[in-house]
Write an enzyme that holds these catalytic residues in place. Structure first.
Site, mmCIF file in Angstrom:
data_model
loop_
_atom_site.group_PDB
_atom_site.id
_atom_site.type_symbol
_atom_site.label_atom_id
_atom_site.label_comp_id
_atom_site.label_asym_id
_atom_site.label_seq_id
_atom_site.Cartn_x
_atom_site.Cartn_y
_atom_site.Cartn_z
ATOM 1 N N GLY A 70 0.786 -1.222 0.000
ATOM 2 C CA GLY A 70 0.000 0.000 0.000
ATOM 3 C C GLY A 70 0.817 1.271 0.000
ATOM 4 O O GLY A 70 0.495 2.236 -0.702
ATOM 5 N N ASN A 150 -8.819 4.240 8.138
ATOM 6 C CA ASN A 150 -8.221 3.077 8.787
ATOM 7 C C ASN A 150 -8.387 3.063 10.297
ATOM 8 O O ASN A 150 -8.128 2.044 10.940
ATOM 9 C CB ASN A 150 -6.725 3.000 8.450
ATOM 10 N N GLN A 180 -8.036 -0.198 3.065
ATOM 11 C CA GLN A 180 -8.977 -0.791 4.019
ATOM 12 C C GLN A 180 -10.324 -1.110 3.382
ATOM 13 O O GLN A 180 -11.230 -1.591 4.059
ATOM 14 C CB GLN A 180 -9.186 0.154 5.212
ATOM 15 N N SER A 200 -3.396 -3.145 -0.757
ATOM 16 C CA SER A 200 -2.343 -3.908 -0.072
ATOM 17 C C SER A 200 -2.798 -5.337 0.156
ATOM 18 O O SER A 200 -3.945 -5.577 0.559
ATOM 19 C CB SER A 200 -2.010 -3.242 1.263
ATOM 20 N N HIS A 202 -1.733 -7.695 2.428
ATOM 21 C CA HIS A 202 -1.820 -8.289 3.767
ATOM 22 C C HIS A 202 -3.020 -7.807 4.568
ATOM 23 O O HIS A 202 -3.231 -8.242 5.692
ATOM 24 C CB HIS A 202 -0.515 -8.069 4.545
ATOM 25 N N THR A 238 12.701 -7.484 -10.554
ATOM 26 C CA THR A 238 12.123 -8.828 -10.668
ATOM 27 C C THR A 238 10.842 -8.913 -9.857
ATOM 28 O O THR A 238 10.810 -8.555 -8.674
ATOM 29 C CB THR A 238 13.116 -9.881 -10.160
ATOM 30 N N CYS A 326 1.013 1.622 11.004
ATOM 31 C CA CYS A 326 2.135 2.274 10.319
ATOM 32 C C CYS A 326 2.610 3.511 11.052
ATOM 33 O O CYS A 326 3.674 4.050 10.764
ATOM 34 C CB CYS A 326 1.743 2.641 8.891
#
Length: 384
Positions: A70, A150, A180, A200, A202, A238, A326
């Site tokens: 994110g 959030n 979210q 995001s 996760h 990559t 975060c």
């Protein structure tokens, strides 16, 4: 017993996600840019994930760009979008309650000479559409608004916001932080007028370290990472095949029987709100039902510091949050709680309970029982 109510910080991966991540790390581990068959095999995982994600949004596959998560998606949308469109103007609009991964890139852009307007929110965490209409200018190149807050779960009216912006300046881009929101809502970027959207992995029971940025066709954006020219020269490096493969599976899983999953999350949220209101000295900062995000409940406990209560619950195996994960290492007042007008004493007494697919009502009952025992003790201790 472990009770995890911090799913807005991160989620436990689904078994199907774990399995494909392990498989692409131990069996199909080749570089997707390699010319041999094992490289082509690895590339197929990326194509499958892009197809699955595009299907959930009903957009072309070419409009999905994989990132590290994110924060990178937000940075790329804001910095890359601003730099690519600065000839049209240097004015950007956002809200006063954005995540740090939006707020800090905008501070960086201010250092480069861009002008940023921060819109206030009301008590429920919503911006004023009239105020938005007033501040959009001919040189406004970008507006960034989070879909779901959030901390308190406020939902912004994205389609109406886009309509206001485009009516004032059709060239202005709308970026949406949907970190979210994705997986919790049926999002249709084309219908809702979204030009750029950050997601995001996760947060939806997928792996950490992977996400995507939706980029509407025709939107100009400058890369932040240069190198081998992967992903149509927009993000070199990559590709993270295990992460991307896991993200694709998580997206598929979240949007399978989606209405039932969301109904269950709302039941958990509403149960938590009803039960926590049984306690004394409690203020709930989130709405019930479909008026706010299905997974987030913000609660202020008068007379108790949030960090103290968090650790008291932790001692009983109950894991919650005192704000955005975060920003947890940066001590300070939450811009969201301040923005919605929460009194100063309650801003420092607020916890976030956030739910995922693995939570149950029984866990909520255990949590409420723990709070019923803990709160009087902590309040007596603080008064001394």
């Amino acid at each position: 017993m472990e009770i995890y109510f911090d799913n807005s910080a991160t989620t436990r991966v689904l078994d199907s996600v774990r399995d494909i991540v392990v498989k692409t790390m131990t069996e199909d581990y080749a570089n997707p840019s390699s010319r041999h068959c094992k490289g082509a095999q690895a590339e197929q995982y990326i194509r499958a994930a892009r197809t699955a994600i595009a299907k959930t949004l009903r957009v072309p596959e070419k409009e999905i760009l994989f990132t590290s998560g994110g924060s990178e998606s937000n940075n790329m949308a804001l910095i890359g979008g601003a730099l690519a469109n600065q000839r049209a103007g240097k004015h950007i609009i956002t809200t006063a309650i954005e995540h740090a991964s939006v707020y800090n890139p905008l501070l960086f852009l201010e250092e480069l000479g861009f002008e940023v307007t921060f819109l206030p929110v009301d008590h429920d965490g919503h911006i004023s559409l009239e105020e938005l209409e007033r501040v959009v200018r001919p040189d406004t190149i970008l507006v960034s608004v989070m879909y779901v807050n959030n901390e308190v779960g406020a939902i912004e009216p994205i389609e109406e916001i886009s309509r206001v912006i485009k009516s004032q300046n059709p060239r202005t881009l709308l970026h949406v932080d949907a970190i979210q929101a994705y997986g919790k809502f049926q999002i249709r970027p084309k219908k809702q007028g979204i030009d750029l959207m950050s997601v995001s992995g996760h947060k939806i029971h997928g792996p950490k370290g992977v996400g995507f940025l939706y980029i509407n066709s025709g939107v100009k954006i400058r890369p932040l990472i240069y190198g081998g020219g992967q992903q149509n020269n927009l993000r070199s490096g990559t590709e993270n095949v295990p992460g991307v493969a896991g993200l694709g599976i998580a997206a598929q899983e979240m949007y399978t029987d989606h209405e039932e999953k969301i109904r269950r999350l709302i039941e958990l949220k509403d149960t938590m709100i009803d039960r926590v209101r049984e306690l004394d000295g409690v203020v709930v900062n989130s709405k019930k039902g479909y008026e706010s995000a299905p997974q987030i409940v913000s609660v202020s406990f008068s007379g108790v510091r949030s960090e103290v209560l968090l650790h008291a619950l932790e001692e009983r195996g109950i894991y919650v949050s005192s704000g955005s994960a975060c920003s947890s290492h940066h001590v300070g007042v939450s811009s969201t709680l301040k923005g919605i007008g929460l009194p100063a004493d309650l801003q420092e007494a607020t916890l976030r309970f956030s739910f995922g697919l693995f939570n149950t009502k029984e866990e909520i009952d255990i949590c409420i029982d723990a709070l019923r025992e803990i709160l009087p003790v902590l309040r007596r201790y603080r008064r001394k």
